[in-house]
Design a protein around this motif. Sequence first.
Motif, short mmCIF file in Angstrom:
data_model
loop_
_atom_site.label_atom_id
_atom_site.label_comp_id
_atom_site.label_asym_id
_atom_site.label_seq_id
_atom_site.Cartn_x
_atom_site.Cartn_y
_atom_site.Cartn_z
N GLN A 168 23.52 24.85 -41.41
CA GLN A 168 24.22 25.96 -42.06
C GLN A 168 25.31 26.49 -41.14
O GLN A 168 26.45 26.75 -41.56
CB GLN A 168 23.24 27.10 -42.38
CG GLN A 168 22.17 26.77 -43.39
CD GLN A 168 21.08 27.83 -43.40
OE1 GLN A 168 21.19 28.88 -42.77
NE2 GLN A 168 20.00 27.54 -44.11
N SER B 187 29.40 26.44 -41.64
CA SER B 187 30.20 27.66 -41.64
C SER B 187 31.38 27.56 -40.67
O SER B 187 32.46 28.09 -40.92
CB SER B 187 29.34 28.87 -41.30
OG SER B 187 28.95 28.86 -39.93
N ARG C 266 33.95 25.32 -42.31
CA ARG C 266 34.56 26.03 -43.44
C ARG C 266 35.61 27.03 -42.96
O ARG C 266 36.63 27.23 -43.62
CB ARG C 266 33.48 26.75 -44.24
CG ARG C 266 34.00 27.32 -45.54
CD ARG C 266 32.91 27.92 -46.37
NE ARG C 266 33.45 28.45 -47.62
CZ ARG C 266 32.74 29.12 -48.51
NH1 ARG C 266 31.45 29.34 -48.29
NH2 ARG C 266 33.31 29.58 -49.62
N SER C 267 35.36 27.63 -41.82
CA SER C 267 36.34 28.56 -41.24
C SER C 267 37.60 27.85 -40.78
O SER C 267 38.63 28.49 -40.58
CB SER C 267 35.71 29.32 -40.07
OG SER C 267 34.60 30.08 -40.48
N ALA D 298 25.73 28.34 -51.10
CA ALA D 298 26.65 28.13 -49.97
C ALA D 298 27.49 26.87 -50.17
O ALA D 298 28.70 26.88 -49.95
CB ALA D 298 25.86 28.06 -48.67
N PRO E 201 34.14 32.24 -46.16
CA PRO E 201 34.01 32.01 -44.71
C PRO E 201 33.95 33.33 -43.95
O PRO E 201 34.60 34.31 -44.33
CB PRO E 201 35.29 31.23 -44.36
CG PRO E 201 35.82 30.73 -45.65
CD PRO E 201 35.38 31.68 -46.70
N SER E 202 33.14 33.36 -42.89
CA SER E 202 33.04 34.56 -42.07
C SER E 202 34.33 34.82 -41.31
O SER E 202 34.64 35.96 -40.97
CB SER E 202 31.87 34.42 -41.09
OG SER E 202 32.05 33.28 -40.27
#
Length: 713
Positions: A530, A534, A537-538, A570, A671-672
Amino acid sequence: MQEQQRLEVINYIEKASIAILGLLFILFPVFFTNLTTDFFSLPKQALLIFVTLALILLFGAKTVLTEKVRIRRTPFDLPVLLFLLAILLSAVFSVSRFDSFVNFVPLLFAGLSFFAITYNVKNEKSEVLLILSLLTGGALLSLITVFSYFKIYVFPFDFTKVQNFTPSGSLLDTGLYLLFLLPLGLYFISPFIFKRKNKETGEEKKMDLTKITGFAALSIIILIGLVISLYSVLKPGVLQLLPIDSGFQIAFAAISQDSGRTFQGLLFGSGYGQFLTDFTRFKQASFNTNPALWNLTFIRSSSFVLELLATAGLLGLLSFLFLCFKALKERPLFIPLIVSLALSFVLPLSFFNIGLIFLLLGVYAGLKGLKDNQKYFDVELALVALKKGFFAFALDEGASRKSGNKALSYFVLGFCIVAALAFGFFAYDYLSANVVFQKSLVAASQNNGQLTYEYQNQALKTFTGRNVDAYHRIFSQTNLALANSLASSVPQNASPSAETSQTIYTLVQQSINAGRQATTLAPFNAINWQNLSSIYRSLIGFGQNADSFAVLAAQQAVKLDPANPQEYIALGGIYYQLRLWDRAQEQFQQAVSLKPDFANAYYNLGHALQEKGDLRGALAQYQTVRTLVLNDKANLDKIDAEIKAIEAALGQQASQTQTTTANEPLSIPTPSATLPKQNPPVKIPGPSETPTVTPTPASSVTPEVTPTPTPLP
């Protein structure tokens, strides 16, 4: 050394060993610190390890002084050794070897503490001292728990100033610890109460009264703490345990459905301490029907026995059952030990409680050794030069005069020193790395990004730290947060300097490498995949193929946690970000299938349909969302606005429906952090490539940023 001096040193070693054990018994239940990432369990493990190592060194020194290698034989020796061997084998064949070995080492020393107790208990005085120490530690644990319940806070730390604080870290663990100990006090009070001696002297009566008073006072304090702990933990909604049917299902799946390692899984399980991976991989979709537990992740099973079956396989379970059989076979039954072993079949046990079981076992064996010379006795190991072998066991004093005993005693001392140095280094290095990493988390909470980075980098350079997947996972997020902060500090429409660009690239590279290293160390941990997803994805738009890498990592997380609807949301969110509406719809639909009352799954599905132009389909999903969040005003207002917008487009009137449940905030996964797009994109490594060492960022990286690390397990 003269004979008199030698005897004095031996006597000092014996007294020091009992004193050290007594101190361990007192401190073990109440020892905690805020210097480590785990405030409660890790300090207790370290205490037990270093105390046991000290006792091993004293044993080695004593063998040289006496020129005798003596050990205490008990009926529990073989069961304990077989149990430890089974746990060791489970670690060797584990899906995450280093992490499993880290969990095995404290258990090994808990087992060694049993042998240390039985070896050092030589008389009734030492036995009574150890029992009083054990009860004193329990009484201190009880008092602190009771004080906290009545909001009397005795420690200056902020995290201790809460009503449910207890030095064990868990009210359930505290309750079980006190429940195991309470029968111990009663066990040793009863002989003095029911003892009948016609010719008992006044001094003996006075001594008995003192013992009764001491045991009774400690037992009453323990009872009060037990009542408070059970009252607090049994309140509705407080105790959250894995349902017993899920525990059974996961345990049997772990030893029979682990593709690629069926034989290892059957015999050795997934590896001691790896129940988290078993839970995510083998839980059934029906688990999502539990409204209170479905979104929780469990690191322990429904009971210790079921956890053993899943993580240590049939060998681990059978060895533990053998230990239980030996305890039941002894007469009279030792009620404290029987209670603790019985509860291990119905409740999960932490290391805190498992350690106490070994301490109780040692106390019982020491007590029996004072009365039963048939099954509990000392044997002397002698080194002899015979054709049949080199070692012999002897029960007579004459064996001590055989040639080779002095050489054997020095060999034992050398072995003790080497073992103490090896395990001492490992334990100290692991502990020091953990302390440094905790400093990084404190720095992160203070918004000091640079210091956070430096401490985490330092922890990862240690011998053991580089093998902890959680450190790499959190370090990856720290690097990404620093890169994003540095990129956002560049004025809009301005180009960053060459040095800034290189620093950003280096931080991004380190973030990816750390994330990949976490998946390499613990490839069956869905959390690591995970995290890696992430990160990629960022980097969509910043790095080459970041979108494909993000999807691949998310798909791996789905494979390792297939019954979790959040994983599909997600993955669907990545497809949604990439405007692949059909694929996003498939993932959101899968989340709906796994949990038909999950409002956020319908919400995401509705948005995917809306983007495809299917407004009526989207409206149907939004209306389902509304029925699920009617009691949640924030979500209700949000979905009402979206329903109104679609109905306006369709020219329809809003409908009203009744429901009973609330839900988490409605949102589409995003995305964070997102780095600025690069043209052309920067080349970045994929999730399956071998991590490479990257240079340390330039000293100019000083953005103030608070990383959002994933909590350590």
